[in-house]
Design a protein around this motif. Structure first.
Motif, PDB file in Angstrom:
ATOM      1  N   TYR A 321      32.796  17.653  15.914  1.00 23.38           N
ATOM      2  CA  TYR A 321      33.072  18.651  14.998  1.00 23.38           C
ATOM      3  C   TYR A 321      33.953  19.743  15.546  1.00 23.38           C
ATOM      4  O   TYR A 321      33.731  20.017  16.850  1.00 23.38           O
ATOM      5  N   LEU A 322      34.743  20.404  14.658  1.00 18.61           N
ATOM      6  CA  LEU A 322      35.264  21.644  15.227  1.00 18.61           C
ATOM      7  C   LEU A 322      34.609  22.871  15.453  1.00 18.61           C
ATOM      8  O   LEU A 322      33.756  23.280  14.748  1.00 18.61           O
ATOM      9  N   ASP A 323      34.729  23.451  16.680  1.00 19.68           N
ATOM     10  CA  ASP A 323      33.791  24.496  17.242  1.00 19.68           C
ATOM     11  C   ASP A 323      34.796  25.608  17.646  1.00 19.68           C
ATOM     12  O   ASP A 323      34.589  26.095  18.991  1.00 19.68           O
ATOM     13  N   GLY A 324      35.861  26.200  17.124  1.00 22.24           N
ATOM     14  CA  GLY A 324      36.468  27.321  17.424  1.00 22.24           C
ATOM     15  C   GLY A 324      37.752  26.783  18.453  1.00 22.24           C
ATOM     16  O   GLY A 324      38.137  25.882  18.446  1.00 22.24           O
ATOM     17  N   TRP A 325      38.054  28.226  19.246  1.00 23.71           N
ATOM     18  CA  TRP A 325      38.891  27.906  20.242  1.00 23.71           C
ATOM     19  C   TRP A 325      38.908  28.198  21.540  1.00 23.71           C
ATOM     20  O   TRP A 325      38.038  29.370  21.507  1.00 23.71           O
ATOM     21  N   ILE A 326      39.436  27.579  22.696  1.00 21.83           N
ATOM     22  CA  ILE A 326      39.186  28.234  23.858  1.00 21.83           C
ATOM     23  C   ILE A 326      40.546  28.627  24.397  1.00 21.83           C
ATOM     24  O   ILE A 326      41.573  27.998  24.320  1.00 21.83           O
ATOM     25  N   GLY A 327      40.629  30.006  24.592  1.00 19.66           N
ATOM     26  CA  GLY A 327      41.791  30.603  25.248  1.00 19.66           C
ATOM     27  C   GLY A 327      41.456  30.873  26.760  1.00 19.66           C
ATOM     28  O   GLY A 327      40.480  31.019  27.210  1.00 19.66           O
ATOM     29  N   GLU A 328      42.648  30.678  27.392  1.00 22.73           N
ATOM     30  CA  GLU A 328      42.611  30.605  28.853  1.00 22.73           C
ATOM     31  C   GLU A 328      43.798  31.143  29.654  1.00 22.73           C
ATOM     32  O   GLU A 328      44.939  31.096  28.966  1.00 22.73           O
ATOM     33  N   GLY A 329      43.693  31.930  30.496  1.00 30.09           N
ATOM     34  CA  GLY A 329      44.845  32.613  31.461  1.00 30.09           C
ATOM     35  C   GLY A 329      44.303  32.491  32.959  1.00 30.09           C
ATOM     36  O   GLY A 329      43.382  32.504  33.336  1.00 30.09           O
ATOM     37  N   GLN A 330      45.405  32.300  33.580  1.00 30.00           N
ATOM     38  CA  GLN A 330      45.349  31.903  35.349  1.00 30.00           C
ATOM     39  C   GLN A 330      46.499  32.752  35.737  1.00 30.00           C
ATOM     40  O   GLN A 330      47.603  33.016  35.376  1.00 30.00           O
ATOM     41  N   MET A 331      46.095  33.175  36.968  1.00 31.97           N
ATOM     42  CA  MET A 331      47.174  34.278  37.948  1.00 31.97           C
ATOM     43  C   MET A 331      46.862  33.858  39.291  1.00 31.97           C
ATOM     44  O   MET A 331      45.611  34.142  39.667  1.00 31.97           O
ATOM     45  N   SER A 332      47.818  33.760  40.218  1.00 35.64           N
ATOM     46  CA  SER A 332      47.421  33.405  41.816  1.00 35.64           C
ATOM     47  C   SER A 332      47.796  34.784  42.522  1.00 35.64           C
ATOM     48  O   SER A 332      48.880  35.522  42.179  1.00 35.64           O
ATOM     49  N   TYR A 333      46.849  34.906  43.609  1.00 35.77           N
ATOM     50  CA  TYR A 333      47.106  36.037  44.535  1.00 35.77           C
ATOM     51  C   TYR A 333      47.020  35.329  46.069  1.00 35.77           C
ATOM     52  O   TYR A 333      46.251  34.402  46.191  1.00 35.77           O
ATOM     53  N   GLY A 334      47.798  35.866  46.914  1.00 37.10           N
ATOM     54  CA  GLY A 334      48.100  34.830  48.328  1.00 37.10           C
ATOM     55  C   GLY A 334      48.273  36.178  49.335  1.00 37.10           C
ATOM     56  O   GLY A 334      48.682  37.087  49.055  1.00 37.10           O
ATOM     57  N   GLY A 335      47.834  35.813  50.615  1.00 36.34           N
ATOM     58  CA  GLY A 335      48.218  36.655  51.905  1.00 36.34           C
ATOM     59  C   GLY A 335      46.965  37.493  51.901  1.00 36.34           C
ATOM     60  O   GLY A 335      45.921  37.232  51.516  1.00 36.34           O
ATOM     61  N   PRO A 336      47.234  38.448  52.769  1.00 32.83           N
ATOM     62  CA  PRO A 336      46.086  39.432  53.228  1.00 32.83           C
ATOM     63  C   PRO A 336      45.553  39.886  52.119  1.00 32.83           C
ATOM     64  O   PRO A 336      46.222  40.395  51.347  1.00 32.83           O
ATOM     65  N   ASN A 337      44.189  40.184  52.088  1.00 29.92           N
ATOM     66  CA  ASN A 337      43.588  40.917  50.941  1.00 29.92           C
ATOM     67  C   ASN A 337      43.639  40.117  49.711  1.00 29.92           C
ATOM     68  O   ASN A 337      43.339  40.946  48.626  1.00 29.92           O
ATOM     69  N   ALA A 338      43.936  38.997  49.569  1.00 29.39           N
ATOM     70  CA  ALA A 338      44.191  38.145  48.330  1.00 29.39           C
ATOM     71  C   ALA A 338      42.941  38.202  47.492  1.00 29.39           C
ATOM     72  O   ALA A 338      42.966  38.422  46.084  1.00 29.39           O
ATOM     73  N   VAL A 339      41.574  37.827  48.288  1.00 33.01           N
ATOM     74  CA  VAL A 339      40.433  37.886  47.477  1.00 33.01           C
ATOM     75  C   VAL A 339      40.159  39.172  46.735  1.00 33.01           C
ATOM     76  O   VAL A 339      39.856  39.329  45.443  1.00 33.01           O
ATOM     77  N   ALA A 340      40.527  40.356  47.385  1.00 32.02           N
ATOM     78  CA  ALA A 340      40.196  41.668  46.886  1.00 32.02           C
ATOM     79  C   ALA A 340      41.148  41.961  45.703  1.00 32.02           C
ATOM     80  O   ALA A 340      40.515  42.413  44.473  1.00 32.02           O
ATOM     81  N   ARG A 341      42.244  41.351  45.906  1.00 36.02           N
ATOM     82  CA  ARG A 341      43.196  41.876  44.686  1.00 36.02           C
ATOM     83  C   ARG A 341      42.784  40.688  43.379  1.00 36.02           C
ATOM     84  O   ARG A 341      42.718  41.242  42.360  1.00 36.02           O
ATOM     85  N   GLY A 342      42.308  39.692  43.775  1.00 35.54           N
ATOM     86  CA  GLY A 342      41.952  38.807  42.570  1.00 35.54           C
ATOM     87  C   GLY A 342      40.944  39.086  41.918  1.00 35.54           C
ATOM     88  O   GLY A 342      40.546  38.994  40.833  1.00 35.54           O
ATOM     89  N   ARG A 343      39.747  39.839  42.588  1.00 32.34           N
ATOM     90  CA  ARG A 343      38.508  40.457  42.284  1.00 32.34           C
ATOM     91  C   ARG A 343      38.961  41.554  41.189  1.00 32.34           C
ATOM     92  O   ARG A 343      38.280  41.707  40.048  1.00 32.34           O
ATOM     93  N   LEU A 344      40.023  42.403  41.824  1.00 30.81           N
ATOM     94  CA  LEU A 344      40.298  43.654  40.961  1.00 30.81           C
ATOM     95  C   LEU A 344      41.044  43.098  39.670  1.00 30.81           C
ATOM     96  O   LEU A 344      40.741  43.592  38.678  1.00 30.81           O
ATOM     97  N   ALA A 345      41.763  41.973  39.762  1.00 29.41           N
ATOM     98  CA  ALA A 345      42.414  41.562  38.541  1.00 29.41           C
ATOM     99  C   ALA A 345      41.306  40.910  37.610  1.00 29.41           C
ATOM    100  O   ALA A 345      41.311  41.251  36.284  1.00 29.41           O
ATOM    101  N   GLN A 346      40.351  40.304  38.189  1.00 27.49           N
ATOM    102  CA  GLN A 346      39.274  39.886  37.142  1.00 27.49           C
ATOM    103  C   GLN A 346      38.500  40.971  36.426  1.00 27.49           C
ATOM    104  O   GLN A 346      38.381  40.875  35.302  1.00 27.49           O
ATOM    105  N   ARG A 347      38.545  41.975  37.063  1.00 26.80           N
ATOM    106  CA  ARG A 347      37.602  43.152  36.482  1.00 26.80           C
ATOM    107  C   ARG A 347      38.440  43.986  35.390  1.00 26.80           C
ATOM    108  O   ARG A 347      38.215  44.289  34.246  1.00 26.80           O
ATOM    109  N   ILE A 348      39.932  43.988  35.857  1.00 24.81           N
ATOM    110  CA  ILE A 348      40.906  44.555  34.976  1.00 24.81           C
ATOM    111  C   ILE A 348      40.750  43.749  33.627  1.00 24.81           C
ATOM    112  O   ILE A 348      40.784  44.293  32.439  1.00 24.81           O
ATOM    113  N   VAL A 349      40.874  42.532  33.612  1.00 26.17           N
ATOM    114  CA  VAL A 349      41.400  41.524  32.429  1.00 26.17           C
ATOM    115  C   VAL A 349      39.656  41.748  31.477  1.00 26.17           C
ATOM    116  O   VAL A 349      39.949  41.904  30.505  1.00 26.17           O
ATOM    117  N   LEU A 350      38.609  41.737  32.243  1.00 27.96           N
ATOM    118  CA  LEU A 350      37.270  41.654  31.394  1.00 27.96           C
ATOM    119  C   LEU A 350      37.316  43.286  30.694  1.00 27.96           C
ATOM    120  O   LEU A 350      37.060  43.384  29.635  1.00 27.96           O
TER     121      LEU A 350
END
Lengths: 454, 108
Positions: A321-350
């Protein structure tokens, strides 16, 4: 003593084709079985069939058949065994698939090949008359209304056995329990009684071991330095040589890549199994708990110890049965402090999705490279930070327009988010959910159709 | 205390049915099976995946096949709606078993 050689030509719809050709050509097979129907494949095929009555079967059916039909039949090129083909590639349209195989056979100059379709698994019309029935997730069929797309009962070996009795060379089914595709030729060739639960349990074990094709012959197994497998780029698919007592040896074509031993067989034995004493199929309640594997030669394993008990009273029905839609987005971060920038990006989107009031039923945000597979706690235990991470945000929405906004908000990180984001991607897909219910056996009417005119 | 991990003694494969995963743990050497069976309880596997299982999931079950040196863990609910509805990147949960290979045998 008569033996039967059954090979596995596919473990899923998109599987490699040349290992099946290798088996047809060199496996000295009596039967080549293609298992190509995952849980929701048939619901998606039904959707395709509704918009185009010439579709609804496996998209690779034509290519597979073109490659193996020349080996079907008796005694070609010194082959001592007659090769026949059994497959669930019919999906939502076994009759259309059978017509297509007949057309191909004629085109290949093989007009004598007999093709049969097995139907009866489609129980949508039956269920529409009983809208008060409930799915295992608590939803009633009535509540699904127009969103109900497909309902297919898991058939057992019975219809395929009838098609074999009618002397078909190629048998096309819709939803049939995977091991039953392999059990059917054993029932037919050895004349096993359909209530000899021990033999049915043994035959079902062989089917279960073969149904994922390369997953028992070294595929999905390699872990370099711990479990090495040679030549996975030309992995050989498995075959079983079986005798009338249900004893079997699993092997593959000599010279092909992969490996078959106790380790590969044990992994596949337990794959998708819950209680090993009660593996339920429409044919039997199989007991795999006392299974043993003995290596009798290189890449040859003898299987024994399976048993069986009476089959379940009801048939499992898979409802799409049809059960709505899944929307998804992705973006990459690399190099020094990549994890902190990825986490910041995560907070911003939410925060953006909340601020803009995007309506969703469920949402998930994670960093690929840390938390996407096993969660934050397990994913953060490594000492070193990864060089690169990829933000992934996914949400299920009732409305397609809302789902589109998930990926769009991730994409706006380019000019509005942290430093150095790259490689944005976004997607939206409709959700085809699958749930199940149980149906009495007498609600299902299995039929065999012989396709005789090209 | 030993730093031996499950992955040094055993290998694993993960399967899915509906929203339930099953994870096999198979000893390379059958003589190691009693140690694995003694250390890897259903509770320990459940604790390892606590973040993914959620509070409402039914309990993890464990089955033993000593003649094959194998344990089979069944984790209902871990796929959060199943392959067809899940928001997970790995909706089948096929990568789950690898997490158990990192467990230290003598902890927990």
């Amino acid at each position: 003593m008569k033996t039967l050689r059954i090979g596995a030509g596919a473990g899923y719809s998109g599987d490699r084709i040349e290992p099946a050709v290798e088996l047809a050509e060199q496996g000295q097979l009596d039967y080549l079985v293609f298992e190509c129907l995952a849980e929701r494949t048939i619901a998606l095929a039904q959707q395709a069939y509704l918009s185009d009555p010439a579709s609804g079967f496996d998209p690779l059916l034509g290519e597979r058949m073109r490659r193996v039909l020349p080996f079907v039949g008796r005694g070609a090129d010194g082959q001592r065994r007659r090769l026949r083909i059994i497959t669930n590639m019919g999906a939502a349209n076994p009759l259309g698939a059978a017509r297509e195989v007949r057309r191909l056979a004629a085109e290949l100059g093989l007009p004598d090949i007999k093709v049969a379709a097995v139907t009866g698994d489609d129980v949508l019309a039956t269920l529409l008359r009983e809208p008060t029935r409930q799915l295992d997730n608590g939803l009633s069929l009535r509540a699904l209304g127009e969103r109900l797309i497909s309902a297919n009962a898991y058939l057992g070996a019975e219809g395929i056995v009838q098609a074999l009795q009618a002397d078909a060379d190629v048998i096309i089914t819709g939803r049939v329990a995977d091991p039953s595709l392999f059990l059917a030729p054993q029932l037919f060739e050895f004349g096993w009684r359909s209530d000899d639960w021990t033999l049915l349990g043994k035959g079902t074990l062989i089917g279960h071991l073969l149904e994922c094709a390369g997953q028992i012959s070294g595929g999905y197994f390699a872990d370099p330095g711990r479990k090495d497998v040679h030549d996975l780029h030309r992995l050989g698919f498995p075959l079983a040589e079986i005798d009338a007592s249900g004893a079997a040896v699993i092997s593959k074509v000599a010279g092909s890549g992969g490996r078959i031993d106790r380790a590969t067989c044990t992994e596949q034995l337990l794959y998708e199994v819950h209680d090993p004493t009660a593996y339920l199929t429409p044919d039997v309640t199989a007991d795999f708990s006392q299974t043993r594997f003995d290596c009798v030669a290189a890449d040859q394993v003898r299987v024994h110890g399976a048993d069986g008990h009476p089959r379940p009273e009801t048939l499992k029905v898979s409802v799409g049965y049809l059960d709505g839609w899944i929307g998804e987005g992705q973006m990459s971060y690399g190099g020094p402090n990549a994890v902190a920038r990825g986490r910041l990006a995560q907070r911003i989107v939410l925060e953006r999705l909340a601020l803009c009031g995007v309506a969703h039923e469920d949402i998930r945000a994670e960093l690929i490279g840390i938390s996407s597979l096993h969660g934050e706690a397990l994913g953060s235990q490594g000492a070193a930070e990864p060089w690169e991470v990829r933000l992934r945000v996914a949400a299920r929405c009732a409305d397609k327009q809302q789902a589109l906004r998930i990926g769009n908000e991730v994409e706006t990180l380019y000019t509005n988010g942290p430093y150095g984001g790259g490689g944005a991607s976004k997607s939206v897909r409709q959700v085809m959910a699958v749930a199940s219910l149980q149906l009495p056996r007498d609600a299902v009417n299995v039929q065999v159709h012989l396709e005789n005119t090209p | 205390m030993s730093t031996l991990t499950v992955g040094e003694l055993a290998h694993s494969r993960t399967g899915d049915k509906g929203d339930t995963s099953n994870i096999s743990i198979i000893a390379y050497d059958i003589d190691d099976f009693p140690r694995l069976a003694a250390k890897l309880s259903a509770e320990r596997v459940s604790a390892c995946f606590a973040e993914l299982l959620g509070a409402d999931s039914p309990p993890v079950r464990r089955y033993e096949l000593p003649q094959l040196g194998a344990l089979n863990f069944v984790l209902p609910g871990i796929l959060r709606g199943g392959v067809t509805r899940s928001l997970a990147l790995d909706a089948h949960g096929k990568a789950l078993g690898a997490a158990l290979l990192a467990l230290r045998l003598d902890e927990g």
